[in-house]
Design an enzyme around this catalytic site. Structure first.
Site, PDB file in Angstrom:
ATOM      1  N   ASP A  38       0.834  -1.205   0.000  1.00 55.48           N
ATOM      2  CA  ASP A  38       0.000   0.000   0.000  1.00 55.48           C
ATOM      3  C   ASP A  38       0.872   1.260   0.000  1.00 55.48           C
ATOM      4  OD1 ASP A  38      -2.260   1.527   0.068  1.00 55.48           O
ATOM      5  OD2 ASP A  38      -2.743   1.121   2.171  1.00 55.48           O
ATOM      6  N   HIS A  55       2.601   3.238  -8.936  1.00 51.12           N
ATOM      7  CA  HIS A  55       2.419   1.801  -9.199  1.00 51.12           C
ATOM      8  C   HIS A  55       3.627   1.240  -9.960  1.00 51.12           C
ATOM      9  CE1 HIS A  55      -1.507   2.060  -7.543  1.00 51.12           C
ATOM     10  NE2 HIS A  55      -2.062   2.713  -8.555  1.00 51.12           N
ATOM     11  N   LEU A 149      10.905 -20.598  -4.471  1.00 50.44           N
ATOM     12  CA  LEU A 149       9.897 -19.675  -3.944  1.00 50.44           C
ATOM     13  C   LEU A 149       8.643 -19.644  -4.814  1.00 50.44           C
ATOM     14  CD1 LEU A 149       9.283 -17.095  -2.037  1.00 50.44           C
ATOM     15  CD2 LEU A 149      10.011 -15.784  -4.017  1.00 50.44           C
TER      16      LEU A 149
HETATM   17  C1  FPP Z   1      -2.302   0.196  -3.190  1.00 47.63           C
HETATM   18  O1  FPP Z   1      -1.730   1.474  -3.098  1.00 47.63           O
HETATM   19  C2  FPP Z   1      -1.671  -0.515  -4.280  1.00 47.63           C
HETATM   20  C3  FPP Z   1      -2.335  -1.134  -5.285  1.00 47.63           C
HETATM   21  C4  FPP Z   1      -3.806  -1.205  -5.385  1.00 47.63           C
HETATM   22  C5  FPP Z   1      -1.590  -1.767  -6.383  1.00 47.63           C
HETATM   23  C6  FPP Z   1      -0.402  -2.521  -5.964  1.00 47.63           C
HETATM   24  C7  FPP Z   1       0.360  -2.912  -7.141  1.00 47.63           C
HETATM   25  C8  FPP Z   1       1.699  -2.905  -7.210  1.00 47.63           C
HETATM   26  C9  FPP Z   1       2.558  -2.567  -6.080  1.00 47.63           C
HETATM   27  C10 FPP Z   1       2.395  -3.339  -8.434  1.00 47.63           C
HETATM   28  C11 FPP Z   1       2.078  -4.760  -8.692  1.00 47.63           C
HETATM   29  C12 FPP Z   1       3.024  -5.352  -9.593  1.00 47.63           C
HETATM   30  C13 FPP Z   1       2.792  -6.467 -10.291  1.00 47.63           C
HETATM   31  C14 FPP Z   1       3.907  -7.098 -10.964  1.00 47.63           C
HETATM   32  C15 FPP Z   1       1.460  -7.074 -10.422  1.00 47.63           C
HETATM   33  P1  FPP Z   1      -2.637   2.732  -3.348  1.00 47.63           P
HETATM   34  O2  FPP Z   1      -2.668   3.028  -4.787  1.00 47.63           O
HETATM   35  O3  FPP Z   1      -3.985   2.504  -2.743  1.00 47.63           O
HETATM   36  O4  FPP Z   1      -1.853   3.843  -2.579  1.00 47.63           O
HETATM   37  P2  FPP Z   1      -2.479   5.046  -1.744  1.00 47.63           P
HETATM   38  O5  FPP Z   1      -3.224   4.412  -0.595  1.00 47.63           O
HETATM   39  O6  FPP Z   1      -1.289   5.813  -1.304  1.00 47.63           O
HETATM   40  O7  FPP Z   1      -3.371   5.808  -2.672  1.00 47.63           O
END
Ligand code: FPP
Length: 260
Positions: A38, A55, A149
């Protein structure tokens, strides 16, 4: 492709971190680590960048974290990459998030194969765009012979829906005589979940200072140790994973029993 991989090659951990890794490996390593990644949006906002930049940066951290988890001897790394509720986000952001598996696997699949990683997925496949599904399925296929893994992407995953579906499946099997209601216990119920082939997580990490589960593995986390950090996912480094595992190793797990 090779050049791109070389460009992303990560230097070995510095020597103080190497020492900590060696120490950690002498004690019990959490076999299954689950992470709620997050804070990508806030990371981008702090830099006046669009959310998708967060992201993208978060994707690079997935690669680093996978590498270290493998090195530590963690057996399963489940990453919450997209929840069943994330479709509510702006279309542009959803489209971008759905491109990330392709981008990640397009770049790193050869490295994952080489490092003996097995790619797996939990979540509802039928709502994923075909390009996302194909990328994941290719990775699952190409790594199915590996036994290192397990990199388990939770993609379009929602725990309540998973539990409801499991209950419906159990009812159906009872009705058709495949199962007798009296046989149903926790272990049998677990076998109806998307995680049926995996042990429950030993350690859950959530970044960004939020202290909630957000519909993630509600059944499976019953006895998991939780570790929360203020660090935003794109800033999550080897040091943070090491810190989380060190904290885990200091916990006394009792599974409802008494102190040993
Ligand atoms: C939440 O942060 C994050 C997500 C919903 C997406 C997570 C995805 C990645 C870290 C990349 C994934 C990579 C692959 C290879 C699939 P948020 O956007 O809600 O952050 P915020 O709370 O600060 O707005």
């Amino acid at each position: 492709m090779l050049n791109r991989i070389k460009l992303w090659k990560k230097p070995n951990p510095s020597s103080p971190l190497r020492d900590r890794i060696e120490q950690i490996k002498k004690a019990a390593i959490p076999e299954h680590v689950a992470i709620i990644m997050d804070g990508n949006g806030r990371w981008a906002k702090k830099r006046a960048l669009p959310r998708i930049a967060g992201h993208h940066e978060g994707m690079k951290v997935v690669r680093n974290t996978t590498k270290l988890a493998n090195q530590l001897g963690i057996k399963v790394l489940t990453l919450y990459a997209f929840s069943t509720e994330n479709w509510k986000r702006p279309k542009m952001e959803v489209d971008y998030l759905m491109k990330l598996p392709e981008e990640f696997l397009g770049t790193f699949l050869p490295e994952l194969v080489e490092e003996n990683v097995q790619v797996k997925m939990i979540g509802y496949k039928d709502q994923l765009p075909l390009h996302t599904l194909h990328a994941i399925e290719k990775a699952i296929e190409d790594t199915k012979g590996n036994d290192g893994l397990i990199l388990n992407f939770a993609l379009n995953y929602g725990s309540r829906a998973e539990i409801i579906d499991a209950v419906k499946h159990v009812l159906k099997d009872c009705k058709s005589g495949i199962m007798n209601e009296s046989e149903l216990d926790e272990s049998l119920f677990s076998s109806y979940l998307m995680t049926s082939k995996l042990a429950d997580p030993d350690l859950l990490i959530r970044t960004s200072g939020e202290i909630r589960l957000s519909n993630f593995m509600l059944w499976q986390l019953a006895y998991t140790e939780f570790w929360f950090t203020e660090v935003l996912w794109p800033d999550f480094s080897d040091e943070h994973l090491i810190e989380a595992v060190e904290a885990f190793q200091k916990r006394q797990r009792r599974f409802g029993g008494v102190k040993g």
